[in-house]
Motif scaffolding. Structure first.
Motif, PDB file in Angstrom:
ATOM      1  N   ARG A 187      -9.345  -3.093   2.998  1.00 41.10           N
ATOM      2  CA  ARG A 187      -9.216  -3.005   1.505  1.00 41.10           C
ATOM      3  C   ARG A 187      -7.933  -4.171   1.113  1.00 41.10           C
ATOM      4  N   SER A 238     -17.544  -1.115  -4.388  1.00 46.66           N
ATOM      5  CA  SER A 238     -16.613  -1.901  -3.704  1.00 46.66           C
ATOM      6  C   SER A 238     -17.197  -3.436  -3.408  1.00 46.66           C
ATOM      7  N   SER A 262      -4.300   1.583  -1.212  1.00 43.55           N
ATOM      8  CA  SER A 262      -4.600   2.776  -0.964  1.00 43.55           C
ATOM      9  C   SER A 262      -5.377   3.217  -2.273  1.00 43.55           C
ATOM     10  N   LEU A 317      -9.249   3.349  -1.886  1.00 46.04           N
ATOM     11  CA  LEU A 317      -9.902   3.934  -0.784  1.00 46.04           C
ATOM     12  C   LEU A 317     -10.979   4.799  -1.409  1.00 46.04           C
ATOM     13  N   THR A 318     -11.003   5.418  -2.618  1.00 48.10           N
ATOM     14  CA  THR A 318     -11.798   6.457  -3.016  1.00 48.10           C
ATOM     15  C   THR A 318     -12.979   5.507  -3.926  1.00 48.10           C
ATOM     16  N   ASP A 332     -15.846   0.513   7.231  1.00 51.02           N
ATOM     17  CA  ASP A 332     -14.942   1.456   7.491  1.00 51.02           C
ATOM     18  C   ASP A 332     -14.011   1.669   6.131  1.00 51.02           C
ATOM     19  N   PRO A 333     -14.951   2.440   5.228  1.00 51.42           N
ATOM     20  CA  PRO A 333     -14.521   2.609   3.594  1.00 51.42           C
ATOM     21  C   PRO A 333     -13.128   3.150   3.737  1.00 51.42           C
ATOM     22  N   SER A 334     -12.766   4.124   4.740  1.00 54.42           N
ATOM     23  CA  SER A 334     -11.436   4.797   4.794  1.00 54.42           C
ATOM     24  C   SER A 334     -10.280   3.846   5.404  1.00 54.42           C
ATOM     25  N   GLY A 335     -10.543   2.785   5.941  1.00 49.27           N
ATOM     26  CA  GLY A 335      -9.671   1.912   6.482  1.00 49.27           C
ATOM     27  C   GLY A 335      -8.741   0.994   5.432  1.00 49.27           C
ATOM     28  N   LEU A 336      -7.591   0.687   5.625  1.00 52.89           N
ATOM     29  CA  LEU A 336      -6.842   0.227   4.679  1.00 52.89           C
ATOM     30  C   LEU A 336      -6.624  -1.289   4.713  1.00 52.89           C
ATOM     31  N   SER A 379       0.873  -1.435   0.014  1.00 52.82           N
ATOM     32  CA  SER A 379      -0.070   0.114  -0.073  1.00 52.82           C
ATOM     33  C   SER A 379       0.817   1.190  -0.058  1.00 52.82           C
TER      34      SER A 379
END
Length: 353
Positions: free
Chosen positions: A216, A164, A154, A157-158, A209-213, A18
């Protein structure tokens, strides 16, 4: 039991880290000795693609990307590559972007460095697809297998949560189909089982947690395992159905897979108990369908083809178009009647159980 099978492992380099896409792509450009790269990215992703390839010998950025890779779109990309005398293709995007790079590589032999931004998995396969008129044609060719993949979670994340989920379930469909596809073997089944387990763990974390790595990364790793299994096992019934639906009726790729998958699993699982047991074990449930439906409910997944633009009166035409491509090795017998029931259930969004 005596094991007897043939398995071919496709050769490509994978860089998974990432936040490292720019450095990883630069390393690949140097390794390949490229001096005139063609960057392929959709209009919505050209900014990201330009940041990733900044400072590299880029001859042009090509943004004419269309879902299902229509033949005229492929021909324009091939002409652009020839006009600028490029020696490398760098694709930054989802399955449509990777597919366009493959279309160029198919006729030119140019190497591809793929930077995925969805969980499509096309980057890990030697499968190409082109759509002409209302027909999608797919094939297998060593020239289209990307030389290298750069996985950078990363970049995901968008990707909106809804996309997703659909993209992740598309990856999960690669796993399920790999359990009974025409060339499946124990190695494919092992990869697919781990892919299911990882995707089932990662996708709920993406939703929460869509902003969590970490979620993903799990989903991206699972999608890679799924694609490697699928590349070896080949296209099973699920993908034959979805290729027709996508190419013939211009349905969105990932959501279509997300909707159709449980209906194919419901048809095939009773005729393939060992495969169903593997799928269930990966989910940690009694049956594969129970695990899949629990995950789909958890993710609020797409449920009906009618929500995607597929019309009820198109079902008979779809049945006729799909039947010739049904794999002979499919565990359950597929008849016009059973296929119509499957498509009608998927159109309605009915509970496949």
């Amino acid at each position: 039991m005596t094991l007897r099978f043939e398995h071919e492992t496709l050769g490509q380099r994978v860089r998974f880290a990432s936040g490292s896409a720019r450095e990883a792509v630069a390393a690949e450009v140097e390794l390949l000795g490229a001096t005139r790269a063609m960057v392929i990215a959709s209009r919505s992703e050209t900014g990201q693609a330009e940041r990733i390839t900044a400072g590299l010998p880029v001859a042009l950025v090509h943004d004419d990307v269309v879902m299902h890779v229509p033949v005229p779109v492929a021909e324009r990309a091939r002409a652009a590559a020839a006009e600028h005398d490029v020696d490398l293709l760098i694709s930054v995007g989802g399955g449509s972007t990777t597919g366009l790079a493959k279309a160029v590589a198919l006729t030119t032999g140019l190497p591809i460095v793929a930077v995925p931004t969805t969980y499509a998995g096309s980057e890990a396969t030697n499968v190409w697809g082109l759509t002409e008129g209302a027909k999608k044609t797919t094939g297998v060719d060593a020239r289209v297998l990307p030389r290298a993949i750069v996985y950078d979670a990363s970049l995901m994340l968008t990707l909106p949560v809804g996309l997703s989920v659909a993209s992740g379930l598309n990856a999960l469909a690669h796993c399920v189909d790999s359990m009974w596809a025409p060339r499946t073997d124990p190695i494919d089944a092992a990869l697919a089982g781990e892919g299911i387990r990882t995707l089932a763990a990662g996708l709920p974390r993406v939703v929460d947690d869509p902003s969590g790595l970490e979620g993903r990364e799990e989903a991206l790793y699972g999608a890679y395992l799924a694609a490697v299994a699928f590349a070896s096992a080949g296209s099973g019934l699920h993908h034959k159905i979805c290729h027709v639906l996508g190419g013939r009726y211009d349905l969105p790729h990932a959501p279509t897979h997300a909707v159709v998958l449980p209906h194919v699993l419901a048809l095939n699982a009773p005729a393939a108990p060992e495969a169903d047991e593997r799928i269930a074990r990966a989910f940690g449930t009694e049956t594969g369908l129970e695990g899949l439906e629990a995950l789909r409910a958890r993710l609020d997944a797409p449920r009906a083809l009618r929500d995607l633009g597929f019309e009820e009166d198109q079902i008979p035409d779809a049945v006729e178009a799909i039947l010739p491509s049904v794999p002979e090795s499919n565990p359950a017998r597929v008849t016009p009647e059973s296929l119509e029931r499957l498509l009608r259930g998927a159109w309605e969004g009915a509970d496949p159980r």
